[in-house]
Design a protein around this motif. Structure first.
Motif, PDB file in Angstrom:
ATOM      1  N   ALA A   1      -4.788 127.417 -42.574  1.00 16.12           N
ATOM      2  CA  ALA A   1      -5.939 127.877 -42.197  1.00 16.12           C
ATOM      3  C   ALA A   1      -6.264 129.186 -41.287  1.00 16.12           C
ATOM      4  O   ALA A   1      -6.450 130.456 -41.457  1.00 16.12           O
ATOM      5  CB  ALA A   1      -6.951 127.210 -41.484  1.00 16.12           C
TER       6      ALA A   1
ATOM      7  N   LEU B   1      -7.935 119.746 -46.686  1.00 13.81           N
ATOM      8  CA  LEU B   1      -7.137 120.839 -47.192  1.00 13.81           C
ATOM      9  C   LEU B   1      -7.309 120.134 -48.917  1.00 13.81           C
ATOM     10  O   LEU B   1      -7.190 118.819 -48.840  1.00 13.81           O
ATOM     11  CB  LEU B   1      -5.923 120.145 -46.603  1.00 13.81           C
ATOM     12  CG  LEU B   1      -4.618 120.721 -47.465  1.00 13.81           C
ATOM     13  CD1 LEU B   1      -5.627 122.800 -47.763  1.00 13.81           C
ATOM     14  CD2 LEU B   1      -2.803 120.564 -46.390  1.00 13.81           C
TER      15      LEU B   1
ATOM     16  N   ILE C   1      -2.939 121.128 -40.844  1.00 16.02           N
ATOM     17  CA  ILE C   1      -4.824 122.072 -41.556  1.00 16.02           C
ATOM     18  C   ILE C   1      -4.431 123.349 -40.745  1.00 16.02           C
ATOM     19  O   ILE C   1      -4.933 124.259 -41.501  1.00 16.02           O
ATOM     20  CB  ILE C   1      -5.402 121.423 -41.996  1.00 16.02           C
ATOM     21  CG1 ILE C   1      -4.728 119.653 -42.894  1.00 16.02           C
ATOM     22  CG2 ILE C   1      -6.419 122.225 -42.394  1.00 16.02           C
ATOM     23  CD1 ILE C   1      -6.354 118.605 -43.729  1.00 16.02           C
TER      24      ILE C   1
ATOM     25  N   ARG D   1      -3.695 125.227 -52.764  1.00 18.07           N
ATOM     26  CA  ARG D   1      -4.492 124.479 -52.377  1.00 18.07           C
ATOM     27  C   ARG D   1      -5.931 125.613 -51.407  1.00 18.07           C
ATOM     28  O   ARG D   1      -5.773 126.194 -51.333  1.00 18.07           O
ATOM     29  CB  ARG D   1      -3.441 124.847 -51.254  1.00 18.07           C
ATOM     30  CG  ARG D   1      -2.281 125.755 -50.863  1.00 18.07           C
ATOM     31  CD  ARG D   1      -1.410 125.447 -49.311  1.00 18.07           C
ATOM     32  NE  ARG D   1      -0.667 126.268 -49.224  1.00 18.07           N
ATOM     33  CZ  ARG D   1      -1.415 127.770 -48.754  1.00 18.07           C
ATOM     34  NH1 ARG D   1      -1.987 127.335 -47.844  1.00 18.07           N
ATOM     35  NH2 ARG D   1       0.154 128.092 -48.065  1.00 18.07           N
ATOM     36  N   TRP D   2      -6.541 124.351 -50.894  1.00 17.61           N
ATOM     37  CA  TRP D   2      -7.797 125.574 -50.237  1.00 17.61           C
ATOM     38  C   TRP D   2      -8.361 124.704 -48.765  1.00 17.61           C
ATOM     39  O   TRP D   2      -8.010 123.122 -48.945  1.00 17.61           O
ATOM     40  CB  TRP D   2      -8.692 125.762 -51.473  1.00 17.61           C
ATOM     41  CG  TRP D   2     -10.257 126.540 -50.320  1.00 17.61           C
ATOM     42  CD1 TRP D   2     -11.500 125.578 -49.685  1.00 17.61           C
ATOM     43  CD2 TRP D   2      -9.914 127.310 -50.783  1.00 17.61           C
ATOM     44  NE1 TRP D   2     -11.770 126.888 -49.603  1.00 17.61           N
ATOM     45  CE2 TRP D   2     -11.235 128.369 -50.593  1.00 17.61           C
ATOM     46  CE3 TRP D   2      -9.342 128.782 -51.328  1.00 17.61           C
ATOM     47  CZ2 TRP D   2     -11.925 129.441 -50.395  1.00 17.61           C
ATOM     48  CZ3 TRP D   2     -10.144 129.853 -51.527  1.00 17.61           C
ATOM     49  CH2 TRP D   2     -11.310 130.576 -50.434  1.00 17.61           C
ATOM     50  N   VAL D   3      -8.375 125.394 -47.792  1.00 18.10           N
ATOM     51  CA  VAL D   3      -8.993 124.736 -46.736  1.00 18.10           C
ATOM     52  C   VAL D   3     -10.651 125.045 -46.563  1.00 18.10           C
ATOM     53  O   VAL D   3     -11.014 125.950 -47.115  1.00 18.10           O
ATOM     54  CB  VAL D   3      -8.673 125.107 -45.410  1.00 18.10           C
ATOM     55  CG1 VAL D   3      -8.800 124.517 -44.335  1.00 18.10           C
ATOM     56  CG2 VAL D   3      -7.008 124.880 -45.579  1.00 18.10           C
TER      57      VAL D   3
END
Length: 574
Positions: free
Chosen positions: A522, A28, A518, A89-91
């Motif tokens: 997702a 993450l 996380i 934010r980005w997984v």
């Protein structure tokens, strides 16, 4: 930070902060602007990563792009340096997440001039180790991919001639005889099963190799021929309990077929059918030998759907003391196929797994009436200080103390609550941090998706959609020293507490809490995006990146700085 599973970048000259959070097979990335707000020409983040011992950075790609000059849709997956990520934010799922060493992430702010030209600011860079095992030699958190309804799956494995039906059987009872015909079946199933599938097979293979190992299995569903064939190889070193509730009782069921096969190799006296007062719902494997002492539990059924379609988790624990509660529970189940007999056993108490530096304990159901743990879990949820994440497969069907606790904590100011549950009429409910519920129906997962997205499989033709999200976990206060996770086969319901055979773990550990957090993000973001896709499709509006705003227009990030819940979201992870 130096705790190894949450790393903060340290470039003081960058205009934003970056924090990396370690997940199991995923990272993450969380960003936040240092000033009051970003400048108006800020149009997102470029994300890049470098593998351990790699000699170059690879751009993370974006499927969503800026409009073409004529306003049309650019349908290509494009480098995020040209099509920046418009999220804080980005997984990320690295292709080779199992590699040893640091994965280096570089995040760069992207700006756009009035003429549409892109420019780049000072980057943040940080590295994090994504070790395959959560705690090597002691405890490993594993997940299935759970993204059959995804553009990644469609791109990789769906063609006009090879659909989902060429990878998994349409009916559960056909599972033992089913042979995939997809030309990339091995690769596709490995991708779909992710780490949970490989962890289950590795434990069984280790048990087969250790000729001193005795294996005890309790299973609800069982139709995976790869697992059944391995159990057959154990011969009389296997004892197995297989559910025989309503759907599993007929001679034609995969569970009855498996029981017959295993009775032939292990012996009739080593195979037992039971359903307690409702279901024998455990999914546990315990191998106890000279070289292997390991147990598996969690939500993952030993089936095609459980491993390759549904979102599931499996916990692997190692060590003589850690597996003993599983052995004791198996023996108590073997002797007691009813609540009255099992309820008073010590297996229904909480038992420490005695893992060094990991506070983990387990309890088994069914508990005697009014002596369960459901209310204590509900009380713990209500005590949350910062956040609650949950993925509860049958929340809407069961009700009870945990359901009510989640409703209450969602209304609690300053607490970030994000969850997903089943929807009785088919589909899923994404429970948003603002208290609203976003329903996701099967139709939202397939055809008529707006550009630039392709149609995704919703179901096997003979089986309907089925349950896609099958997790049963709750994460509380992942960002605090008191972080904890509840997980297992336990559905957080009265039947799970007092009628079914179940396992429930409580682990008080930040590394593990972060991993489940996380996974939660997702899944939830994946399905929430399907809600947004459905709305865009209904209005025949493509999904595209927003250009830098003109005077009087709002920026893409406006709600992240004005909506109280989105402000909390932006600040919590970064």
């Amino acid at each position: 930070m130096s705790d190894g599973f949450q790393i903060a970048a340290k470039n003081a000259n960058a205009s934003f902060t970056l924090k990396l959070h370690r997940g199991d097979g995923m990272t993450l990335l969380a960003m936040n602007w240092k000033g009051a707000k970003p400048p108006r020409d800020f149009v997102g983040f470029a994300l890049e990563y470098k593998e351990p011992e790699g000699d170059r950075f690879w751009a993370i790609k974006n499927r969503i792009n800026f409009p073409n000059p004529d306003g049309g849709v650019n349908e290509e997956r494009t480098s995020s340096r040209l099509s920046p990520i418009q999220k804080f934010r980005w997984v990320h799922f690295p292709v080779n997440a199992e590699k040893e060493g640091q994965f280096i992430y570089r995040v760069t702010p992207v700006f756009m001039s009035a003429s549409g030209e892109l420019s780049y600011g000072e980057a943040q860079e940080a590295g994090i180790v994504l070790a395959r095992e959560t705690y090597p030699g002691k405890l490993n958190v594993t997940f299935t991919r759970g993204f059959v309804s995804s553009q990644a799956f469609v791109d990789r494995y769906i063609t006009d001639t090879d659909g989902l039906e060429t990878l998994i059987p349409g009916k559960a009872d056909e599972g033992l005889q089913f042979v995939p015909t997809h030309p990339k079946a091995d690769e596709a199933l490995k991708w779909m099963g992710f780490e949970a599938r490989s962890a289950i097979l590795e434990v069984l293979d280790a048990a087969i190799a250790d000729k001193t190992a005795l294996v005890r299995v309790v299973c609800y569903d069982l139709n995976d021929p790869a697992i059944v064939s391995r159990l057959e190889k154990l011969k009389n070193r296997l004892r197995v309990i297989i559910d025989n509730s309503k759907d599993h009782k007929p001679d034609t069921s995969a569970e009855s077929q498996s029981a017959e096969r295993l009775a032939a190799t292990a012996g009739v006296d080593r195979v037992k059918r039971q359903h307690m007062s409702n279901l024998q719902h455990n999914k546990t494997i315990v191998a106890d030998g000279k070289d292997v002492k390991v147990a598996i539990c969690g939500s993952t059924n030993f089936t095609w759907r459980g491993q390759f379609v549904q979102s599931n988790n499996a916990i692997v624990v190692r060590g003589k003391k850690a597996i003993q509660p599983f052995i004791d529970a198996f023996e108590n189940y073997w002797e007691n196929d009813f609540v009255k007999g099992f309820g008073p056993t010590e297996s229904t108490d909480w038992h420490s797994l005695e893992l060094v530096n990991i506070d983990a304990k387990i309890t088994f159901s069914p508990h005697s009436k009014d002596e369960g743990v459901l209310q204590s879990v509900a009380d713990d949820i209500l005590s949350a200080k910062s956040s609650v994440f949950y993925s509860l497969a049958f929340l809407n069907q069961t009700g009870g103390a945990v359901t009510e606790a989640i409703k209450q904590v969602t209304k609690k100011d300053g607490t970030f609550v994000y969850g997903i549950s089943d929807k009785r009429t088919g589909g899923l409910d994404v429970h948003l941090p603002n208290g609203k519920v976003a329903p996701v129906f099967a139709a939202n997962l397939s055809a008529n998706l707006p550009e630039p997205f392709k149609s995704e499989p919703t179901a096997l033709s003979a089986n309907g959609m089925g349950t896609r999200m099958h997790h049963k976990f709750v994460v509380i206060d992942f960002d605090k020293p008191t972080a904890r996770v509840y997980m297992g086969s336990y559905n957080f319901s009265k039947p799970a507490d007092n009628e079914n055979g179940e396992n429930l773990l409580l682990i008080k550990d930040r590394r593990i809490a972060v991993s489940y957090m996380i996974q939660a993000l997702a899944i939830f973001d994946h399905y929430h995006f399907r809600v947004l896709q459905a709305k865009a499709g209904a209005s025949n509006k493509p999904i595209q990146l927003e250009r830098a705003p003109k005077t009087g227009q709002k920026s893409w990030w406006d709600e992240d700085y004005t909506d109280p819940r989105k402000i909390l979201d932006r600040e919590l992870f970064a």
